[in-house]
Write an enzyme that holds these catalytic residues in place. Structure first.
Site, PDB file in Angstrom:
ATOM      1  N   CYS A   1       0.811  -1.231   0.000  1.00  0.00           N
ATOM      2  CA  CYS A   1       0.000   0.000   0.000  1.00  0.00           C
ATOM      3  C   CYS A   1       0.841   1.276   0.000  1.00  0.00           C
ATOM      4  O   CYS A   1       0.855   2.011  -0.986  1.00  0.00           O
ATOM      5  CB  CYS A   1      -0.927   0.006   1.207  1.00  0.00           C
ATOM      6  SG  CYS A   1      -2.138  -1.312   1.135  1.00  0.00           S
TER       7      CYS A   1
HETATM    8  N1  NAD Z   1      -2.711  -5.754   2.027  1.00  0.00           N
HETATM    9  C1  NAD Z   1      -3.172  -4.674   2.618  1.00  0.00           C
HETATM   10  O1  NAD Z   1      -2.807  -4.362   3.753  1.00  0.00           O
HETATM   11  C2  NAD Z   1      -4.179  -3.769   1.942  1.00  0.00           C
HETATM   12  C3  NAD Z   1      -4.866  -2.816   2.711  1.00  0.00           C
HETATM   13  C4  NAD Z   1      -5.784  -1.997   2.095  1.00  0.00           C
HETATM   14  C5  NAD Z   1      -5.971  -2.085   0.720  1.00  0.00           C
HETATM   15  N2  NAD Z   1      -5.282  -2.993  -0.015  1.00  0.00           N
HETATM   16  C6  NAD Z   1      -5.544  -3.077  -1.452  1.00  0.00           C
HETATM   17  O2  NAD Z   1      -6.383  -4.212  -1.685  1.00  0.00           O
HETATM   18  C7  NAD Z   1      -6.063  -4.811  -2.941  1.00  0.00           C
HETATM   19  C8  NAD Z   1      -5.729  -6.282  -2.736  1.00  0.00           C
HETATM   20  O3  NAD Z   1      -4.563  -6.389  -1.952  1.00  0.00           O
HETATM   21  P1  NAD Z   1      -4.156  -7.718  -1.179  1.00  0.00           P
HETATM   22  O4  NAD Z   1      -3.067  -7.332  -0.245  1.00  0.00           O
HETATM   23  O5  NAD Z   1      -5.364  -8.396  -0.643  1.00  0.00           O
HETATM   24  O6  NAD Z   1      -3.563  -8.594  -2.379  1.00  0.00           O
HETATM   25  P2  NAD Z   1      -3.188 -10.137  -2.314  1.00  0.00           P
HETATM   26  O7  NAD Z   1      -2.111 -10.320  -3.316  1.00  0.00           O
HETATM   27  O8  NAD Z   1      -2.962 -10.578  -0.915  1.00  0.00           O
HETATM   28  O9  NAD Z   1      -4.507 -10.877  -2.823  1.00  0.00           O
HETATM   29  C9  NAD Z   1      -5.008 -10.719  -4.091  1.00  0.00           C
HETATM   30  C10 NAD Z   1      -5.667 -12.019  -4.530  1.00  0.00           C
HETATM   31  O10 NAD Z   1      -6.297 -11.779  -5.783  1.00  0.00           O
HETATM   32  C11 NAD Z   1      -6.107 -12.900  -6.611  1.00  0.00           C
HETATM   33  N3  NAD Z   1      -6.296 -12.478  -7.986  1.00  0.00           N
HETATM   34  C12 NAD Z   1      -5.448 -11.805  -8.801  1.00  0.00           C
HETATM   35  N4  NAD Z   1      -6.041 -11.525  -9.971  1.00  0.00           N
HETATM   36  C13 NAD Z   1      -7.300 -12.020  -9.908  1.00  0.00           C
HETATM   37  C14 NAD Z   1      -8.394 -12.036 -10.777  1.00  0.00           C
HETATM   38  N5  NAD Z   1      -8.331 -11.462 -11.979  1.00  0.00           N
HETATM   39  N6  NAD Z   1      -9.521 -12.640 -10.372  1.00  0.00           N
HETATM   40  C15 NAD Z   1      -9.605 -13.228  -9.157  1.00  0.00           C
HETATM   41  N7  NAD Z   1      -8.597 -13.232  -8.286  1.00  0.00           N
HETATM   42  C16 NAD Z   1      -7.463 -12.631  -8.647  1.00  0.00           C
HETATM   43  C17 NAD Z   1      -4.715 -13.391  -6.268  1.00  0.00           C
HETATM   44  O11 NAD Z   1      -4.541 -14.743  -6.628  1.00  0.00           O
HETATM   45  C18 NAD Z   1      -4.689 -13.170  -4.748  1.00  0.00           C
HETATM   46  O12 NAD Z   1      -5.139 -14.305  -4.049  1.00  0.00           O
HETATM   47  C19 NAD Z   1      -4.920  -3.983  -3.523  1.00  0.00           C
HETATM   48  O13 NAD Z   1      -5.464  -2.998  -4.351  1.00  0.00           O
HETATM   49  C20 NAD Z   1      -4.311  -3.321  -2.305  1.00  0.00           C
HETATM   50  O14 NAD Z   1      -3.676  -2.109  -2.609  1.00  0.00           O
HETATM   51  C21 NAD Z   1      -4.401  -3.866   0.569  1.00  0.00           C
END
Ligand code: NAD
Length: 449
Positions: free
Chosen positions: A288
Protein backbone atom coordinates in the site's frame (compact mmCIF):
# COMPACT_ATOMS: atom_id res chain seq x y z
CA UNK A 1 -10.10 -20.09 -12.88
CA UNK A 2 -11.17 -23.00 -14.98
CA UNK A 3 -13.98 -23.18 -17.57
CA UNK A 4 -16.41 -20.32 -17.49
CA UNK A 5 -19.31 -22.31 -18.83
CA UNK A 6 -19.59 -25.20 -16.39
CA UNK A 7 -21.80 -25.22 -13.32
CA UNK A 8 -20.47 -25.18 -9.80
CA UNK A 9 -20.14 -28.53 -8.14
CA UNK A 10 -22.36 -29.12 -5.14
CA UNK A 11 -19.37 -28.80 -2.78
CA UNK A 12 -18.95 -25.19 -3.87
CA UNK A 13 -22.59 -24.33 -4.42
CA UNK A 14 -23.70 -21.64 -1.99
CA UNK A 15 -26.73 -22.44 0.13
CA UNK A 16 -29.10 -19.52 0.23
CA UNK A 17 -29.87 -18.05 3.61
CA UNK A 18 -32.08 -15.20 2.41
CA UNK A 19 -33.82 -14.28 -0.80
CA UNK A 20 -31.77 -12.64 -3.51
CA UNK A 21 -31.67 -8.86 -3.67
CA UNK A 22 -32.81 -8.58 -7.25
CA UNK A 23 -35.85 -10.75 -6.52
CA UNK A 24 -36.94 -8.33 -3.86
CA UNK A 25 -35.81 -5.15 -5.58
CA UNK A 26 -34.13 -4.03 -2.38
CA UNK A 27 -30.55 -3.83 -1.24
CA UNK A 28 -30.55 -6.82 1.07
CA UNK A 29 -27.91 -9.08 -0.33
CA UNK A 30 -28.50 -12.81 0.00
CA UNK A 31 -25.14 -14.06 -1.25
CA UNK A 32 -21.95 -12.02 -1.36
CA UNK A 33 -19.18 -12.77 -3.83
CA UNK A 34 -15.58 -11.76 -3.17
CA UNK A 35 -13.10 -11.72 -6.07
CA UNK A 36 -9.45 -12.02 -4.95
CA UNK A 37 -8.91 -13.90 -1.67
CA UNK A 38 -5.78 -12.29 -0.25
CA UNK A 39 -5.06 -10.00 2.70
CA UNK A 40 -8.15 -7.96 1.82
CA UNK A 41 -10.59 -10.38 0.21
CA UNK A 42 -10.41 -13.29 2.65
CA UNK A 43 -11.06 -11.16 5.77
CA UNK A 44 -13.95 -9.49 3.93
CA UNK A 45 -15.44 -12.87 3.06
CA UNK A 46 -15.14 -13.99 6.69
CA UNK A 47 -16.70 -10.72 7.87
CA UNK A 48 -19.68 -11.30 5.54
CA UNK A 49 -20.14 -14.75 7.08
CA UNK A 50 -19.91 -13.32 10.60
CA UNK A 51 -22.68 -10.92 9.63
CA UNK A 52 -24.75 -13.95 8.60
CA UNK A 53 -24.31 -13.41 4.87
CA UNK A 54 -23.46 -16.36 2.67
CA UNK A 55 -20.09 -15.66 1.02
CA UNK A 56 -18.54 -17.19 -2.09
CA UNK A 57 -14.93 -16.50 -3.01
CA UNK A 58 -13.30 -16.36 -6.44
CA UNK A 59 -9.57 -16.48 -7.07
CA UNK A 60 -7.41 -17.18 -10.09
CA UNK A 61 -4.89 -19.10 -7.98
CA UNK A 62 -5.98 -22.77 -7.82
CA UNK A 63 -3.61 -23.53 -4.92
CA UNK A 64 -5.20 -20.74 -2.88
CA UNK A 65 -8.70 -21.97 -3.73
CA UNK A 66 -7.79 -25.50 -2.58
CA UNK A 67 -6.17 -24.18 0.59
CA UNK A 68 -9.19 -22.11 1.64
CA UNK A 69 -11.51 -24.98 0.81
CA UNK A 70 -9.52 -27.14 3.21
CA UNK A 71 -10.13 -24.45 5.82
CA UNK A 72 -6.49 -23.33 5.81
CA UNK A 73 -6.00 -19.59 5.89
CA UNK A 74 -3.27 -18.08 3.72
CA UNK A 75 -3.26 -14.80 5.72
CA UNK A 76 -2.32 -14.17 9.36
CA UNK A 77 -5.36 -12.06 10.19
CA UNK A 78 -7.65 -15.04 9.73
CA UNK A 79 -6.81 -18.04 11.87
CA UNK A 80 -7.45 -21.41 10.23
CA UNK A 81 -9.37 -22.42 13.38
CA UNK A 82 -11.77 -19.55 12.67
CA UNK A 83 -12.01 -20.23 8.95
CA UNK A 84 -12.53 -24.00 9.12
CA UNK A 85 -15.97 -24.03 10.78
CA UNK A 86 -17.22 -21.37 8.37
CA UNK A 87 -16.12 -23.47 5.40
CA UNK A 88 -17.51 -26.64 6.98
CA UNK A 89 -20.92 -25.07 7.60
CA UNK A 90 -21.00 -23.84 3.99
CA UNK A 91 -21.48 -20.16 4.85
CA UNK A 92 -18.05 -19.58 3.26
CA UNK A 93 -17.22 -21.40 0.04
CA UNK A 94 -14.85 -21.03 -2.88
CA UNK A 95 -16.17 -21.29 -6.42
CA UNK A 96 -14.38 -23.31 -9.04
CA UNK A 97 -15.49 -21.21 -11.98
CA UNK A 98 -16.79 -17.77 -12.78
CA UNK A 99 -20.31 -18.91 -13.67
CA UNK A 100 -21.02 -18.97 -9.92
CA UNK A 101 -21.01 -15.16 -10.11
CA UNK A 102 -24.57 -15.37 -11.46
CA UNK A 103 -25.75 -16.78 -8.14
CA UNK A 104 -24.29 -14.02 -6.01
CA UNK A 105 -25.97 -10.67 -5.42
CA UNK A 106 -23.00 -8.48 -4.55
CA UNK A 107 -19.45 -8.76 -5.86
CA UNK A 108 -16.54 -7.11 -4.05
CA UNK A 109 -13.38 -6.94 -6.14
CA UNK A 110 -10.20 -7.20 -4.04
CA UNK A 111 -7.47 -7.92 -6.58
CA UNK A 112 -3.90 -6.51 -6.48
CA UNK A 113 -3.02 -3.09 -7.86
CA UNK A 114 0.79 -3.12 -8.08
CA UNK A 115 3.19 -0.85 -9.94
CA UNK A 116 4.97 -1.77 -13.13
CA UNK A 117 8.78 -1.57 -13.16
CA UNK A 118 8.33 1.84 -14.81
CA UNK A 119 6.39 2.92 -11.65
CA UNK A 120 3.20 3.19 -13.65
CA UNK A 121 -0.01 1.68 -12.23
CA UNK A 122 -0.67 -1.90 -13.24
CA UNK A 123 -4.43 -2.19 -13.23
CA UNK A 124 -4.42 -5.35 -15.35
CA UNK A 125 -5.78 -7.38 -12.39
CA UNK A 126 -8.75 -5.02 -12.04
CA UNK A 127 -9.40 -5.17 -15.78
CA UNK A 128 -9.08 -8.97 -15.76
CA UNK A 129 -11.53 -9.28 -12.84
CA UNK A 130 -14.06 -7.02 -14.59
CA UNK A 131 -13.67 -9.01 -17.82
CA UNK A 132 -14.23 -12.28 -15.93
CA UNK A 133 -17.33 -10.84 -14.35
CA UNK A 134 -18.73 -9.44 -17.61
CA UNK A 135 -20.22 -12.65 -19.11
CA UNK A 136 -22.09 -13.28 -15.84
CA UNK A 137 -23.32 -9.78 -15.10
CA UNK A 138 -27.06 -9.68 -14.65
CA UNK A 139 -29.77 -7.29 -13.55
CA UNK A 140 -29.65 -6.56 -9.84
CA UNK A 141 -25.92 -7.13 -9.40
CA UNK A 142 -24.07 -4.81 -7.04
CA UNK A 143 -20.35 -4.48 -7.88
CA UNK A 144 -17.97 -2.84 -5.43
CA UNK A 145 -14.33 -2.23 -6.32
CA UNK A 146 -12.15 -2.38 -3.19
CA UNK A 147 -8.67 -2.36 -4.75
CA UNK A 148 -6.77 0.85 -4.12
CA UNK A 149 -6.39 2.79 -7.35
CA UNK A 150 -6.24 6.23 -8.95
CA UNK A 151 -9.37 8.42 -9.17
CA UNK A 152 -11.37 7.53 -12.25
CA UNK A 153 -10.63 3.79 -12.37
CA UNK A 154 -14.15 2.68 -11.41
CA UNK A 155 -15.85 4.99 -13.92
CA UNK A 156 -13.31 4.98 -16.75
CA UNK A 157 -12.05 1.39 -16.64
CA UNK A 158 -14.54 -0.90 -14.86
CA UNK A 159 -17.82 0.74 -15.94
CA UNK A 160 -17.23 0.55 -19.73
CA UNK A 161 -16.36 -3.16 -19.43
CA UNK A 162 -19.58 -3.86 -17.52
CA UNK A 163 -21.76 -1.65 -19.72
CA UNK A 164 -20.43 -3.34 -22.86
CA UNK A 165 -22.92 -6.09 -21.92
CA UNK A 166 -25.75 -3.72 -22.79
CA UNK A 167 -26.80 -3.46 -19.13
CA UNK A 168 -26.86 0.07 -17.68
CA UNK A 169 -25.43 1.26 -14.40
CA UNK A 170 -27.92 2.73 -11.91
CA UNK A 171 -30.74 1.00 -13.78
CA UNK A 172 -29.78 -2.63 -14.30
CA UNK A 173 -26.80 -2.98 -11.97
CA UNK A 174 -25.00 -0.88 -9.38
CA UNK A 175 -21.32 -0.01 -9.26
CA UNK A 176 -19.40 1.66 -6.44
CA UNK A 177 -15.89 2.11 -5.08
CA UNK A 178 -15.20 1.43 -1.41
CA UNK A 179 -11.57 1.54 -0.33
CA UNK A 180 -10.31 -1.25 1.86
CA UNK A 181 -8.63 -0.02 5.02
CA UNK A 182 -7.67 -3.31 6.64
CA UNK A 183 -4.41 -3.11 8.57
CA UNK A 184 -2.93 -6.62 8.60
CA UNK A 185 -1.62 -7.57 12.02
CA UNK A 186 -3.62 -4.84 13.80
CA UNK A 187 -5.70 -6.59 16.47
CA UNK A 188 -7.06 -3.32 17.91
CA UNK A 189 -9.08 -2.58 14.79
CA UNK A 190 -11.08 -5.56 13.55
CA UNK A 191 -12.38 -5.07 10.04
CA UNK A 192 -16.02 -4.54 10.99
CA UNK A 193 -15.10 -1.59 13.22
CA UNK A 194 -13.17 0.31 10.56
CA UNK A 195 -15.56 2.82 8.94
CA UNK A 196 -16.25 2.13 5.29
CA UNK A 197 -16.15 5.00 2.78
CA UNK A 198 -18.45 4.38 -0.19
CA UNK A 199 -18.84 6.31 -3.42
CA UNK A 200 -21.12 5.10 -6.20
CA UNK A 201 -21.21 5.88 -9.90
CA UNK A 202 -24.74 7.20 -9.28
CA UNK A 203 -26.47 8.16 -6.00
CA UNK A 204 -28.50 4.91 -6.23
CA UNK A 205 -25.26 2.95 -6.52
CA UNK A 206 -23.98 4.62 -3.34
CA UNK A 207 -27.22 3.83 -1.53
CA UNK A 208 -27.19 0.16 -2.60
CA UNK A 209 -23.56 -0.33 -1.61
CA UNK A 210 -24.04 1.52 1.70
CA UNK A 211 -27.13 -0.58 2.51
CA UNK A 212 -25.15 -3.78 1.90
CA UNK A 213 -22.01 -2.78 3.76
CA UNK A 214 -23.95 -1.37 6.72
CA UNK A 215 -24.88 -4.99 7.44
CA UNK A 216 -21.20 -5.90 7.78
CA UNK A 217 -19.48 -2.72 9.00
CA UNK A 218 -20.42 -0.67 12.07
CA UNK A 219 -20.11 2.62 10.19
CA UNK A 220 -20.47 3.49 6.54
CA UNK A 221 -19.53 6.89 5.20
CA UNK A 222 -21.12 7.64 1.82
CA UNK A 223 -19.47 10.25 -0.41
CA UNK A 224 -20.72 11.97 -3.54
CA UNK A 225 -18.84 9.95 -6.16
CA UNK A 226 -16.64 6.94 -6.79
CA UNK A 227 -13.78 9.37 -7.47
CA UNK A 228 -14.12 10.98 -4.01
CA UNK A 229 -13.90 7.52 -2.42
CA UNK A 230 -10.89 6.58 -4.59
CA UNK A 231 -9.18 9.84 -3.67
CA UNK A 232 -9.93 9.51 0.08
CA UNK A 233 -7.91 6.28 0.18
CA UNK A 234 -5.03 7.93 -1.65
CA UNK A 235 -5.07 10.82 0.80
CA UNK A 236 -4.87 8.39 3.75
CA UNK A 237 -1.91 6.51 2.34
CA UNK A 238 -0.16 9.58 0.95
CA UNK A 239 -0.49 11.12 4.42
CA UNK A 240 1.42 8.17 5.83
CA UNK A 241 4.05 8.10 3.08
CA UNK A 242 4.72 11.85 3.42
CA UNK A 243 4.87 11.81 7.22
CA UNK A 244 7.18 8.80 7.20
CA UNK A 245 9.29 10.66 4.62
CA UNK A 246 9.40 13.68 6.94
CA UNK A 247 10.43 11.70 10.00
CA UNK A 248 12.99 9.77 7.94
CA UNK A 249 14.47 13.10 6.88
CA UNK A 250 14.53 14.08 10.55
CA UNK A 251 16.44 10.87 11.28
CA UNK A 252 19.02 11.80 8.63
CA UNK A 253 19.20 15.31 10.10
CA UNK A 254 19.61 14.08 13.69
CA UNK A 255 22.32 11.74 12.45
CA UNK A 256 24.30 14.66 11.01
CA UNK A 257 23.76 16.65 14.23
CA UNK A 258 24.80 13.74 16.43
CA UNK A 259 21.38 13.58 18.11
CA UNK A 260 19.37 10.51 19.08
CA UNK A 261 16.33 10.55 16.74
CA UNK A 262 14.28 8.32 19.05
CA UNK A 263 14.84 10.56 22.05
CA UNK A 264 13.77 13.59 19.97
CA UNK A 265 10.61 11.85 18.72
CA UNK A 266 9.69 10.69 22.21
CA UNK A 267 10.10 14.23 23.54
CA UNK A 268 8.01 15.78 20.73
CA UNK A 269 5.36 13.10 21.31
CA UNK A 270 4.68 14.40 24.82
CA UNK A 271 2.82 17.35 23.26
CA UNK A 272 -0.83 16.50 23.85
CA UNK A 273 -2.15 18.22 20.72
CA UNK A 274 -1.06 19.23 17.23
CA UNK A 275 1.62 16.55 16.90
CA UNK A 276 1.33 12.99 15.65
CA UNK A 277 4.23 10.66 16.19
CA UNK A 278 5.68 8.82 13.19
CA UNK A 279 8.73 6.60 13.43
CA UNK A 280 11.65 6.48 11.05
CA UNK A 281 12.59 3.15 9.54
CA UNK A 282 14.64 1.37 6.91
CA UNK A 283 12.19 2.32 4.13
CA UNK A 284 8.59 1.78 3.11
CA UNK A 285 7.14 -1.66 2.51
CA UNK A 286 3.94 -3.54 1.81
CA UNK A 287 1.39 -3.44 -0.94
CA UNK A 288 0.00 0.00 0.00
CA UNK A 289 2.13 2.87 1.31
CA UNK A 290 5.01 2.68 -1.19
CA UNK A 291 2.63 2.09 -4.10
CA UNK A 292 -0.63 3.97 -3.68
CA UNK A 293 0.81 7.53 -3.76
CA UNK A 294 2.53 6.59 -7.03
CA UNK A 295 -0.90 5.88 -8.52
CA UNK A 296 -1.90 9.45 -7.80
CA UNK A 297 1.42 10.88 -8.90
CA UNK A 298 1.08 9.05 -12.23
CA UNK A 299 -2.52 10.20 -12.71
CA UNK A 300 -1.55 13.82 -12.06
CA UNK A 301 1.42 13.68 -14.43
CA UNK A 302 -1.12 13.02 -17.19
CA UNK A 303 -2.67 16.36 -16.22
CA UNK A 304 0.74 18.11 -16.19
CA UNK A 305 0.60 18.46 -12.42
CA UNK A 306 3.52 17.48 -10.21
CA UNK A 307 2.67 15.97 -6.82
CA UNK A 308 5.75 17.40 -5.11
CA UNK A 309 5.18 16.05 -1.60
CA UNK A 310 4.65 12.53 -2.94
CA UNK A 311 7.76 12.70 -5.10
CA UNK A 312 9.91 14.12 -2.31
CA UNK A 313 8.71 11.53 0.21
CA UNK A 314 9.45 8.78 -2.31
CA UNK A 315 12.95 10.18 -2.81
CA UNK A 316 13.69 10.26 0.94
CA UNK A 317 12.02 6.94 1.78
CA UNK A 318 13.67 5.00 -1.02
CA UNK A 319 17.13 6.11 0.18
CA UNK A 320 16.60 4.68 3.69
CA UNK A 321 17.79 1.10 3.02
CA UNK A 322 21.08 2.49 1.69
CA UNK A 323 21.36 4.86 4.66
CA UNK A 324 20.80 1.97 7.11
CA UNK A 325 23.47 -0.18 5.45
CA UNK A 326 25.94 2.72 5.30
CA UNK A 327 25.42 3.58 8.95
CA UNK A 328 25.91 -0.02 10.00
CA UNK A 329 29.05 -0.26 7.84
CA UNK A 330 30.43 2.81 9.62
CA UNK A 331 29.66 1.28 13.02
CA UNK A 332 31.46 -1.92 11.97
CA UNK A 333 34.35 0.19 10.79
CA UNK A 334 34.67 1.63 14.29
CA UNK A 335 35.05 -1.93 15.54
CA UNK A 336 37.84 -2.49 12.98
CA UNK A 337 35.67 -4.70 10.76
CA UNK A 338 35.01 -4.39 7.05
CA UNK A 339 31.53 -5.28 5.93
CA UNK A 340 33.00 -7.56 3.25
CA UNK A 341 34.51 -9.78 5.95
CA UNK A 342 31.50 -9.76 8.24
CA UNK A 343 28.81 -12.28 9.06
CA UNK A 344 25.54 -10.37 9.28
CA UNK A 345 22.13 -11.58 10.43
CA UNK A 346 19.10 -9.58 9.31
CA UNK A 347 16.28 -10.03 11.82
CA UNK A 348 12.76 -9.64 10.42
CA UNK A 349 12.29 -9.53 6.66
CA UNK A 350 8.51 -9.05 6.36
CA UNK A 351 7.53 -5.49 5.54
CA UNK A 352 6.12 -4.95 9.01
CA UNK A 353 5.79 -6.67 12.35
CA UNK A 354 3.62 -9.76 12.74
CA UNK A 355 2.83 -10.35 9.08
CA UNK A 356 4.52 -12.71 6.62
CA UNK A 357 4.04 -10.35 3.66
CA UNK A 358 7.40 -9.46 2.08
CA UNK A 359 6.03 -7.36 -0.79
CA UNK A 360 8.16 -4.22 -1.24
CA UNK A 361 9.88 -4.98 2.08
CA UNK A 362 12.94 -2.77 2.63
CA UNK A 363 14.66 -5.87 4.03
CA UNK A 364 14.98 -7.12 0.44
CA UNK A 365 16.92 -4.01 -0.62
CA UNK A 366 19.02 -4.18 2.55
CA UNK A 367 19.89 -7.85 2.00
CA UNK A 368 20.79 -7.18 -1.63
CA UNK A 369 23.01 -4.25 -0.61
CA UNK A 370 24.74 -6.23 2.15
CA UNK A 371 25.40 -9.17 -0.17
CA UNK A 372 26.68 -6.83 -2.88
CA UNK A 373 29.13 -5.39 -0.33
CA UNK A 374 30.43 -8.89 0.38
CA UNK A 375 28.72 -9.57 3.73
CA UNK A 376 28.09 -13.22 4.57
CA UNK A 377 24.42 -12.89 5.06
CA UNK A 378 21.75 -14.87 6.89
CA UNK A 379 18.32 -13.86 8.07
CA UNK A 380 15.84 -14.79 10.76
CA UNK A 381 12.09 -14.36 10.44
CA UNK A 382 9.66 -16.65 12.25
CA UNK A 383 6.96 -15.88 9.66
CA UNK A 384 9.07 -16.16 6.49
CA UNK A 385 10.73 -19.61 6.33
CA UNK A 386 12.45 -19.06 2.96
CA UNK A 387 13.36 -15.98 1.00
CA UNK A 388 14.60 -15.36 -2.52
CA UNK A 389 16.52 -12.16 -3.16
CA UNK A 390 17.95 -11.86 -6.67
CA UNK A 391 19.71 -15.15 -7.35
CA UNK A 392 20.01 -16.04 -3.66
CA UNK A 393 17.55 -18.32 -1.91
CA UNK A 394 17.97 -18.31 1.86
CA UNK A 395 16.41 -20.21 4.75
CA UNK A 396 15.50 -18.54 8.02
CA UNK A 397 18.25 -19.22 10.58
CA UNK A 398 17.29 -20.15 14.12
CA UNK A 399 17.65 -17.41 16.74
CA UNK A 400 19.52 -18.98 19.65
CA UNK A 401 22.38 -17.71 21.81
CA UNK A 402 24.65 -20.24 20.07
CA UNK A 403 23.76 -19.22 16.50
CA UNK A 404 23.84 -15.54 17.42
CA UNK A 405 27.39 -15.84 18.71
CA UNK A 406 28.55 -16.78 15.21
CA UNK A 407 27.58 -13.36 13.81
CA UNK A 408 29.57 -10.11 13.82
CA UNK A 409 26.48 -7.99 13.49
CA UNK A 410 22.70 -8.15 13.60
CA UNK A 411 20.50 -5.68 11.78
CA UNK A 412 16.98 -5.49 13.25
CA UNK A 413 14.76 -4.62 10.29
CA UNK A 414 11.32 -5.84 11.36
CA UNK A 415 10.49 -6.28 15.05
CA UNK A 416 8.03 -9.21 15.15
CA UNK A 417 6.40 -9.86 18.51
CA UNK A 418 8.27 -12.56 20.38
CA UNK A 419 11.73 -11.84 19.01
CA UNK A 420 14.11 -11.71 21.96
CA UNK A 421 15.94 -8.46 21.29
CA UNK A 422 17.70 -8.61 24.65
CA UNK A 423 19.17 -12.01 23.75
CA UNK A 424 20.45 -10.48 20.51
CA UNK A 425 22.04 -7.58 22.37
CA UNK A 426 23.67 -9.96 24.88
CA UNK A 427 25.07 -12.25 22.19
CA UNK A 428 26.31 -10.14 19.26
CA UNK A 429 29.16 -7.59 19.15
CA UNK A 430 27.14 -5.12 17.07
CA UNK A 431 23.38 -4.61 16.89
CA UNK A 432 22.03 -2.13 14.38
CA UNK A 433 18.43 -1.25 15.20
CA UNK A 434 16.35 0.21 12.35
CA UNK A 435 13.09 0.36 14.34
CA UNK A 436 13.87 1.84 17.74
CA UNK A 437 13.17 -1.38 19.65
CA UNK A 438 16.34 -0.70 21.65
CA UNK A 439 15.45 2.96 22.34
CA UNK A 440 16.33 3.74 25.93
CA UNK A 441 18.62 0.69 26.23
CA UNK A 442 22.27 1.29 26.83
CA UNK A 443 25.13 -0.75 25.41
CA UNK A 444 28.32 -0.04 23.49
CA UNK A 445 27.23 -2.58 20.87
CA UNK A 446 23.87 -0.87 20.15
CA UNK A 447 23.57 1.46 17.15
CA UNK A 448 20.34 2.97 15.93
CA UNK A 449 19.05 4.44 12.67
N1 NAD B 1 -2.71 -5.75 2.03
C1 NAD B 1 -3.17 -4.67 2.62
O1 NAD B 1 -2.81 -4.36 3.75
C2 NAD B 1 -4.18 -3.77 1.94
C3 NAD B 1 -4.87 -2.82 2.71
C4 NAD B 1 -5.78 -2.00 2.09
C5 NAD B 1 -5.97 -2.08 0.72
N2 NAD B 1 -5.28 -2.99 -0.01
C6 NAD B 1 -5.54 -3.08 -1.45
O2 NAD B 1 -6.38 -4.21 -1.69
C7 NAD B 1 -6.06 -4.81 -2.94
C8 NAD B 1 -5.73 -6.28 -2.74
O3 NAD B 1 -4.56 -6.39 -1.95
P1 NAD B 1 -4.16 -7.72 -1.18
O4 NAD B 1 -3.07 -7.33 -0.25
O5 NAD B 1 -5.36 -8.40 -0.64
O6 NAD B 1 -3.56 -8.59 -2.38
P2 NAD B 1 -3.19 -10.14 -2.31
O7 NAD B 1 -2.11 -10.32 -3.32
O8 NAD B 1 -2.96 -10.58 -0.92
O9 NAD B 1 -4.51 -10.88 -2.82
C9 NAD B 1 -5.01 -10.72 -4.09
C10 NAD B 1 -5.67 -12.02 -4.53
O10 NAD B 1 -6.30 -11.78 -5.78
C11 NAD B 1 -6.11 -12.90 -6.61
N3 NAD B 1 -6.30 -12.48 -7.99
C12 NAD B 1 -5.45 -11.80 -8.80
N4 NAD B 1 -6.04 -11.52 -9.97
C13 NAD B 1 -7.30 -12.02 -9.91
C14 NAD B 1 -8.39 -12.04 -10.78
N5 NAD B 1 -8.33 -11.46 -11.98
N6 NAD B 1 -9.52 -12.64 -10.37
C15 NAD B 1 -9.60 -13.23 -9.16
N7 NAD B 1 -8.60 -13.23 -8.29
C16 NAD B 1 -7.46 -12.63 -8.65
C17 NAD B 1 -4.71 -13.39 -6.27
O11 NAD B 1 -4.54 -14.74 -6.63
C18 NAD B 1 -4.69 -13.17 -4.75
O12 NAD B 1 -5.14 -14.30 -4.05
C19 NAD B 1 -4.92 -3.98 -3.52
O13 NAD B 1 -5.46 -3.00 -4.35
C20 NAD B 1 -4.31 -3.32 -2.30
O14 NAD B 1 -3.68 -2.11 -2.61
C21 NAD B 1 -4.40 -3.87 0.57
Amino acid sequence: MEGDGSHMSSKTSPRRTTRKAHDRGNPHIGIAGVVGLGYVGLPLMVECARAGIQAVGFDTDPARRRMIRRGESPVEDIASEDLRPLVKSGIVSVAEDWSALRDVDAISICVPTPLRKSKEPDISFVTAAAESLKPHLRRGHLIILESTTYPGTTREIVLPILESTGLRVGKDFWLAFSPERVDPGNVEWPLSRIPKVIGGITPECTREAAAFYSRIFETVHPVSSAEAAEMAKLLENTFRAVNIGLVNEFALTCDRLGLDTWEVIKAAGTKPFGFMSFKPGPGLGGHCIPIDPQYLSWRMRLLNFTTRFIDLAEEVNSEMPRHAVLKMAMALNHQGKAISKTRVLVVGVAYKADVSDIRESPALDIIELLISHGAKLRYHDPLVPTLTVGEHTLKSSPLTAKTLRSFDAVMIVTPHTGIDHRLIIRSVPLVFDCRGVTAGMKGKNIFRL
